[in-house]
Design a protein around this motif. Structure first.
Motif, PDB file in Angstrom:
ATOM      1  N   LEU A 149      15.123 -13.610  21.348  1.00 19.30           N
ATOM      2  CA  LEU A 149      15.750 -12.408  22.157  1.00 19.30           C
ATOM      3  C   LEU A 149      17.005 -13.015  22.796  1.00 19.30           C
ATOM      4  O   LEU A 149      17.180 -14.183  23.306  1.00 19.30           O
ATOM      5  N   PRO A 150      18.243 -12.256  22.802  1.00 17.42           N
ATOM      6  CA  PRO A 150      19.245 -12.401  23.589  1.00 17.42           C
ATOM      7  C   PRO A 150      19.106 -12.097  25.205  1.00 17.42           C
ATOM      8  O   PRO A 150      19.697 -11.601  25.932  1.00 17.42           O
ATOM      9  N   TYR A 151      18.209 -13.206  25.749  1.00 15.40           N
ATOM     10  CA  TYR A 151      17.533 -12.900  27.029  1.00 15.40           C
ATOM     11  C   TYR A 151      17.513 -14.369  27.755  1.00 15.40           C
ATOM     12  O   TYR A 151      16.814 -15.201  27.186  1.00 15.40           O
ATOM     13  N   LEU A 152      18.032 -14.498  28.800  1.00 13.66           N
ATOM     14  CA  LEU A 152      17.754 -15.865  29.549  1.00 13.66           C
ATOM     15  C   LEU A 152      17.337 -15.582  30.965  1.00 13.66           C
ATOM     16  O   LEU A 152      18.106 -14.692  31.681  1.00 13.66           O
ATOM     17  N   ASP A 153      16.258 -16.041  31.186  1.00 12.01           N
ATOM     18  CA  ASP A 153      15.976 -16.021  32.731  1.00 12.01           C
ATOM     19  C   ASP A 153      16.103 -17.280  33.341  1.00 12.01           C
ATOM     20  O   ASP A 153      15.445 -18.220  33.156  1.00 12.01           O
ATOM     21  N   LEU A 191      24.049 -10.561  25.314  1.00 17.63           N
ATOM     22  CA  LEU A 191      23.084 -11.498  26.325  1.00 17.63           C
ATOM     23  C   LEU A 191      22.679 -10.818  27.670  1.00 17.63           C
ATOM     24  O   LEU A 191      23.595 -10.270  28.188  1.00 17.63           O
ATOM     25  N   THR A 192      21.318 -10.664  27.777  1.00 14.36           N
ATOM     26  CA  THR A 192      20.977 -10.194  29.212  1.00 14.36           C
ATOM     27  C   THR A 192      20.747 -11.641  29.886  1.00 14.36           C
ATOM     28  O   THR A 192      19.739 -12.343  29.470  1.00 14.36           O
ATOM     29  N   ASP A 252      14.744  -6.379  28.703  1.00 12.83           N
ATOM     30  CA  ASP A 252      13.733  -6.171  29.748  1.00 12.83           C
ATOM     31  C   ASP A 252      12.486  -6.721  29.481  1.00 12.83           C
ATOM     32  O   ASP A 252      11.788  -6.639  28.622  1.00 12.83           O
ATOM     33  N   SER A 253      12.055  -7.672  30.276  1.00 16.67           N
ATOM     34  CA  SER A 253      10.623  -8.227  30.380  1.00 16.67           C
ATOM     35  C   SER A 253       9.614  -7.495  31.003  1.00 16.67           C
ATOM     36  O   SER A 253      10.229  -6.718  32.153  1.00 16.67           O
ATOM     37  N   PRO A 254       8.457  -7.535  30.712  1.00 18.63           N
ATOM     38  CA  PRO A 254       7.366  -6.421  31.385  1.00 18.63           C
ATOM     39  C   PRO A 254       7.453  -6.944  32.987  1.00 18.63           C
ATOM     40  O   PRO A 254       7.339  -8.069  33.244  1.00 18.63           O
ATOM     41  N   GLU A 255       7.127  -5.935  33.429  1.00 22.51           N
ATOM     42  CA  GLU A 255       6.792  -6.082  34.861  1.00 22.51           C
ATOM     43  C   GLU A 255       7.751  -6.629  35.860  1.00 22.51           C
ATOM     44  O   GLU A 255       7.858  -6.014  36.865  1.00 22.51           O
TER      45      GLU A 255
END
Length: 437
Positions: free
Chosen positions: A253-257, A294-295, A398-401
Motif C-alpha cells: 500500500l502507498p502508506y508510510l507511518d 502516498l499517504t 487509512d489504518s484501522p483504529e
C-alpha cells in the motif's frame, strides 16, 4: 467446574502487545482452554498491561483492580509486569506477574491455577491461531524490542533489544493468515526499518527460495500474496526509499507511518532520535513525486523539556510545508526511568495544552484540505462494517483504529470485501463515497 476451564483476557496498549495477547490465547486454546468475554463466566483473567506512559500505567492498574474485583483470580503480564513490586503494592491479590512477550511464563502461571484439561491437540485452534482483530485484517509482528535509546522512551528496558524474526517465519505466518481469509496485513514492530540489523540480514528459507531478513526483501515477498500490506513504525532511514517503487507498482500500500516526533533539530537531538530532520522535507517531496497517492502518517510530541516557542513554531512551519495526511500528537509526559526526566526547563502543563491545541487545529485544516482533493476520484475501500443500507470501510490511506473511515452507500457489501468507490464529499478525517460506479 463444568466443561473446559475458561480464560478471560484484557489486552491493553499498542498493536505489538495485541499480537502478544493473540499468541498467549493461541497457546491456551491449543491446550483446551476456552475463552470468556465476561468476568463472571471466566475461571481466571489474564491482563496484558501497558507501562509506557504514566497514564497507561494508571489504566493498567485500574484494569487489574477491576479484574480482581469482578473475578478475583488474575494473572498479569505485559510491559507493566517489569515493575512487579508496583503491581504487588497496588494489588497484592494477583496470582502471578510476568513481563512482555514471556509466553511460556504466562501459560505456566495459568497452569498452576487452572491445570489444562488434557494434552495439547493443535487441531483445536485454527491454523492462523486466535486473533483479537476482525477476520479480514491482522497484525504481523516482524521483530521484538528496539536498539535505540530515545530519551523519552523506556521500550528497550521493557522489551529488550532488537530481535528480528527470520523472514521465512514471517512469510509463512503471513501466508497462513491470507489462506484463512485475511485481506490486509499490518506490518508492525518497534522499528520496522531496522528489521534484520541484528541478524546482519540473514537469509532464511521460504517455499523454494531464500529471502533476506530485511525490510525491502520482506515487502517484495509479502507483495506476492495478493492482499493489502500496510507498513507501520517506519523510521526514515535512507533505505526506506527502496520501498517507494513497491508502492508505485501496487505491491504494497502507498502508506508510510513515520514517527518524526518533532521538526526542531535541537529538540530532536535532546530526544536522541535516530533520524534528525535534515533533508526530511526534501525526501517527502521526492516520495510524493514517485508515488502521488502516498499517504504519510506521523506522530509528534509537544512540550518536550526545553522546547521553546521558537522550537514549536518551527514544528508548525514544518507541518505546513510537509502537508502530512494523518497526524497524532502527544503532550510530553515523563515516563518512569526515562532519561528525559533529568533534562532541564520543563514545559508547564498549560503551555503543553495550548501547543497541542494549536498543532491539532493546524493539522485538522491540512487533513481536511488533503481529503477534499480526493472528491470526485475513485478509490479502493476495504469493508470493515456492514449496516442495513450502507457500510463503513477504509481507504488505502487509512489504518484501522488510528486513521479515518470511508462511509459508503449504494452498494451490496460483505465485510472484508475490497471495492471501488467514488468519493462524493470529505470532512477533516473521513470520506463519504458511493459504489454505484
Amino acid at each position: 467446574m463444568n466443561g473446559d476451564p475458561r480464560i478471560g483476557f484484557v489486552s491493553l496498549g499498542c498493536p505489538k502487545a495485541l499480537v502478544d495477547s493473540e499468541r498467549i490465547l493461541s497457546r491456551l486454546r491449543a491446550e483446551g482452554y476456552s475463552t470468556s468475554a465476561s468476568y463472571e463466566e471466566a475461571d481466571l483473567v489474564v491482563v496484558n498491561t501497558c507501562g509506557f506512559l504514566d497514564s497507561a500505567r494508571e489504566e493498567s492498574l485500574e484494569a487489574i483492580g477491576e479484574a480482581l474485583a469482578e473475578n478475583g483470580r488474575v494473572v498479569v503480564t505485559g510491559c507493566l509486569g517489569t515493575e512487579a513490586e508496583l503491581i504487588q503494592r497496588a494489588h497484592p491479590g494477583v496470582l502471578a506477574i510476568t513481563g512482555p512477550h514471556q509466553y511460556d511464563e504466562v501459560v505456566a502461571a495459568v497452569h498452576e491455577v487452572l491445570p489444562p484439561p488434557h494434552d495439547p491437540f493443535l487441531d483445536l485452534i485454527p491454523p492462523q491461531g486466535i486473533k483479537l482483530t476482525p477476520t479480514h485484517y491482522a497484525y504481523l509482528k516482524i521483530s521484538e524490542g528496539c536498539n535505540h535509546r530515545c530519551s523519552f522512551c523506556i521500550i528497550p528496558r521493557l522489551r529488550g533489544g532488537l530481535v528480528s524474526r527470520p523472514a521465512g517465519d514471517v512469510l509463512s505466518e503471513a501466508e497462513t493468515l491470507v489462506n484463512a481469509g485475511v485481506r490486509e496485513l499490518l506490518v508492525i514492530s518497534q522499528d520496522t526499518s531496522a528489521y534484520g540489523v541484528d541478524t546482519r540480514y540473514a537469509e532464511s528459507q521460504w517455499k523454494d527460495r531464500t529471502v533476506r531478513t530485511r525490510t525491502t526483501e520482506l515487502c517484495e515477498a509479502l507483495g506476492e500474496l495478493g492482499v493489502w500490506v500496510r507498513l507501520h513504525y517506519v523510521y526514515p532511514y535512507p533505505h526506506v526509499d527502496e520501498l517507494l517503487p513497491l508502492m508505485a507498482e501496487k505491491r504494497i500500500l502507498p502508506y508510510l507511518d513515520v514517527p518524526f516526533q518533532h521538526a526542531s533539530d535541537r529538540i530532536l537531538r535532546a530526544m536522541k532520535r535516530p533520524a534528525a530532520e535534515a533533508r526530511t522535507l526534501e525526501r517527502i517531496r521526492t516520495w510524493r513525486k514517485e508515488v502521488p497517492d502516498l499517504t504519510i502518517r506521523s506522530t509528534f510530541i509537544v512540550g518536550f523539556p526545553g522546547e521553546t516557542e521558537g522550537d514549536f513554531e518551527r514544528l508548525l512551519d514544518w507541518l505546513t510545508e510537509a502537508q502530512l495526511d494523518r497526524v497524532g500528537c502527544f503532550r510530553y509526559e515523563p515516563v518512569n526511568g526515562a532519561a528525559a526526566n533529568h533534562l532541564p526547563d520543563a514545559v508547564p502543563e498549560e503551555v503543553k495544552e495550548e501547543r497541542w491545541n494549536r498543532l491539532m487545529t493546524l493539522q485538522q485544516e491540512i487533513s481536511a484540505d488533503r481529503l477534499r482533493q480526493k472528491v470526485g476520484r475513485e478509490i479502493h475501500v476495504i469493508i470493515d462494517q456492514v449496516n442495513e443500507n450502507d457500510a463503513i470501510g477504509r481507504s488505502e490511506g487509512d489504518s484501522p483504529e488510528i486513521d479515518g473511515k470511508v462511509l459508503l452507500s449504494d452498494g451490496k457489501f460483505l465485510v472484508g470485501d475490497i471495492v471501488r468507490a467514488r468519493v462524493e464529499s470529505a470532512g477533516p478525517y473521513d470520506l463519504w463515497a458511493t459504489c454505484n460506479l
